[in-house]
Scaffold this motif. Structure first.
Motif, mmCIF file in Angstrom:
data_model
loop_
_atom_site.group_PDB
_atom_site.id
_atom_site.type_symbol
_atom_site.label_atom_id
_atom_site.label_comp_id
_atom_site.label_asym_id
_atom_site.label_seq_id
_atom_site.Cartn_x
_atom_site.Cartn_y
_atom_site.Cartn_z
ATOM 1 N N ILE A 126 26.774 70.008 -10.919
ATOM 2 C CA ILE A 126 26.983 68.973 -10.986
ATOM 3 C C ILE A 126 26.539 67.949 -9.532
ATOM 4 N N HIS A 127 26.923 68.542 -9.001
ATOM 5 C CA HIS A 127 26.917 67.570 -7.902
ATOM 6 C C HIS A 127 24.924 67.860 -7.106
ATOM 7 N N ARG A 128 24.663 68.211 -7.751
ATOM 8 C CA ARG A 128 22.536 68.592 -7.492
ATOM 9 C C ARG A 128 22.097 67.782 -8.916
ATOM 10 N N SER A 129 22.421 67.643 -9.714
ATOM 11 C CA SER A 129 21.781 67.324 -10.937
ATOM 12 C C SER A 129 21.260 65.985 -10.646
ATOM 13 N N LYS A 130 20.241 65.866 -11.457
ATOM 14 C CA LYS A 130 19.396 64.646 -11.651
ATOM 15 C C LYS A 130 19.717 63.440 -11.433
ATOM 16 N N ALA A 131 20.550 63.334 -12.368
ATOM 17 C CA ALA A 131 21.478 61.962 -12.009
ATOM 18 C C ALA A 131 22.267 61.852 -10.921
ATOM 19 N N ILE A 132 22.563 62.705 -9.800
ATOM 20 C CA ILE A 132 23.059 62.181 -8.863
ATOM 21 C C ILE A 132 21.794 61.913 -8.074
ATOM 22 N N ARG A 133 20.492 62.875 -8.145
ATOM 23 C CA ARG A 133 19.622 62.542 -7.325
ATOM 24 C C ARG A 133 19.534 61.042 -7.048
ATOM 25 N N ARG A 134 18.993 60.626 -8.344
ATOM 26 C CA ARG A 134 18.807 59.793 -9.058
ATOM 27 C C ARG A 134 19.068 58.263 -8.176
ATOM 28 N N TYR A 135 20.436 58.542 -9.026
ATOM 29 C CA TYR A 135 22.216 57.233 -8.087
ATOM 30 C C TYR A 135 21.805 56.947 -6.578
ATOM 31 N N LEU A 136 21.655 58.748 -5.816
ATOM 32 C CA LEU A 136 21.587 58.479 -4.236
ATOM 33 C C LEU A 136 19.686 57.838 -4.169
ATOM 34 N N SER A 137 18.854 57.847 -4.301
ATOM 35 C CA SER A 137 17.845 57.668 -4.532
ATOM 36 C C SER A 137 16.893 56.545 -4.336
ATOM 37 N N ASP A 138 18.750 55.759 -5.281
ATOM 38 C CA ASP A 138 17.945 54.027 -6.365
ATOM 39 C C ASP A 138 19.126 53.418 -5.130
ATOM 40 N N GLY A 139 19.610 54.263 -3.916
ATOM 41 C CA GLY A 139 19.759 53.188 -2.819
ATOM 42 C C GLY A 139 21.551 53.711 -2.506
ATOM 43 N N ALA A 140 21.833 54.557 -3.349
ATOM 44 C CA ALA A 140 23.583 55.338 -2.827
ATOM 45 C C ALA A 140 23.111 55.872 -1.611
ATOM 46 N N ALA A 141 22.186 56.413 -1.011
ATOM 47 C CA ALA A 141 22.080 57.240 -0.070
ATOM 48 C C ALA A 141 22.218 56.207 1.333
ATOM 49 N N ASP A 142 22.007 54.972 1.099
ATOM 50 C CA ASP A 142 21.848 54.003 2.332
ATOM 51 C C ASP A 142 23.658 54.025 2.836
ATOM 52 N N TRP A 143 24.849 54.564 2.199
ATOM 53 C CA TRP A 143 25.804 54.461 2.581
ATOM 54 C C TRP A 143 26.998 55.643 1.996
ATOM 55 N N ILE A 144 26.414 56.304 1.521
ATOM 56 C CA ILE A 144 26.690 57.886 1.769
ATOM 57 C C ILE A 144 26.440 58.986 2.464
ATOM 58 N N HIS A 145 26.437 59.452 3.577
ATOM 59 C CA HIS A 145 26.503 60.577 3.998
ATOM 60 C C HIS A 145 26.988 61.594 3.234
ATOM 61 N N LEU A 146 26.267 62.718 3.092
ATOM 62 C CA LEU A 146 26.533 63.859 2.058
ATOM 63 C C LEU A 146 26.437 65.676 3.061
ATOM 64 N N GLU A 147 27.594 66.031 3.132
ATOM 65 C CA GLU A 147 27.343 67.489 3.537
ATOM 66 C C GLU A 147 28.028 67.767 2.379
ATOM 67 N N ARG A 148 26.773 69.132 2.211
ATOM 68 C CA ARG A 148 27.039 70.271 1.025
ATOM 69 C C ARG A 148 27.202 71.076 1.545
ATOM 70 N N PHE A 149 28.032 72.206 0.507
ATOM 71 C CA PHE A 149 28.233 73.896 1.669
ATOM 72 C C PHE A 149 27.874 74.237 0.474
ATOM 73 N N PRO A 150 27.542 75.876 1.395
ATOM 74 C CA PRO A 150 27.129 76.986 0.043
ATOM 75 C C PRO A 150 27.997 76.996 -1.139
ATOM 76 N N GLY A 151 27.894 77.257 -2.228
ATOM 77 C CA GLY A 151 28.801 77.892 -2.815
ATOM 78 C C GLY A 151 29.690 78.551 -2.672
ATOM 79 N N TYR A 152 28.519 79.893 -2.384
ATOM 80 C CA TYR A 152 28.917 81.586 -2.307
ATOM 81 C C TYR A 152 29.364 81.472 -0.453
ATOM 82 N N ALA A 153 30.188 80.700 0.294
ATOM 83 C CA ALA A 153 30.798 80.758 1.192
ATOM 84 C C ALA A 153 31.778 80.049 1.322
ATOM 85 N N PRO A 154 32.940 79.810 0.300
ATOM 86 C CA PRO A 154 33.404 79.116 0.619
ATOM 87 C C PRO A 154 34.530 79.202 2.009
#
Length: 129
Positions: A45-73
Motif C-alpha cells: 500500500i505504501h508503494r501504490s500508484k495513488a501514493i506515488r501520484r500523491y507524492l509527485s503532485d506536491g506532497a513530496a515537498d513536505w514529506i520525507h519518506l524513509e522506507r524499510f524493506p518488508g523482509y527486515a523487521p
C-alpha cells in the motif's frame, strides 16, 4: 522529542486503502507545521500508484519518506515500538472485548508519547541515527 516531534498511531481492524493513507497524511499536514518524516515499512500500500501520484503532485515537498524493506523487521523502528507496547505498556493486560482493547491501546500509546527516550532508542536501533 522536540516541540514538533510527535508519534502517531492508527490501528485498523481491516486492511486500509491508499485513499485512507492519503487522508491520514493530509490530516498530519494540517496539524503539524513543517516537513514531516514518515517511516514506512515495505507494505504494498505504501508503494501504490495513488501514493506515488500523491507524492509527485506536491506532497513530496513536505514529506520525507524513509522506507524499510518488508523482509527486515529489525530495521523498522515500528517493530521496537510495538514490542514495547506489547511487553511493557500492555503487559499482563486482559480485556473483556475489542472496545476495551482499543481503549487500552490508546492509553498505552499516550503513555509512550510521554517517553520520547524509548522512541528515540527504537529509531537508533534501526540505524537511522
Amino acid at each position: 522529542m522536540g516541540l514538533h516531534e510527535r508519534l502517531y498511531f492508527q490501528v485498523h481492524e481491516a486492511a486500509i486503502s491508499s485513499a485512507e493513507v492519503i487522508r491520514f497524511l493530509d490530516h498530519l499536514r494540517r496539524h503539524i507545521p513543517g516537513k514531516l518524516l514518515i517511516l514506512w515499512d515495505g507494505a504494498p500500500i505504501h508503494r501504490s500508484k495513488a501514493i506515488r501520484r500523491y507524492l509527485s503532485d506536491g506532497a513530496a515537498d513536505w514529506i520525507h519518506l524513509e522506507r524499510f524493506p518488508g523482509y527486515a523487521p529489525e530495521l523498522d523502528p515500528e517493530e521496537g515500538i510495538w514490542r514495547h507496547l506489547k511487553h511493557v505498556e500492555m503487559r499482563n493486560l486482559c480485556c473483556q472485548d475489542l472496545q476495551e482493547t482499543r481503549g487500552e491501546l490508546r492509553a498505552a500509546c499516550q503513555r509512550l508519547r510521554q517517553k520520547p527516550h524509548i522512541i528515540r532508542s527504537c529509531i537508533r536501533h534501526s540505524g537511522l541515527v
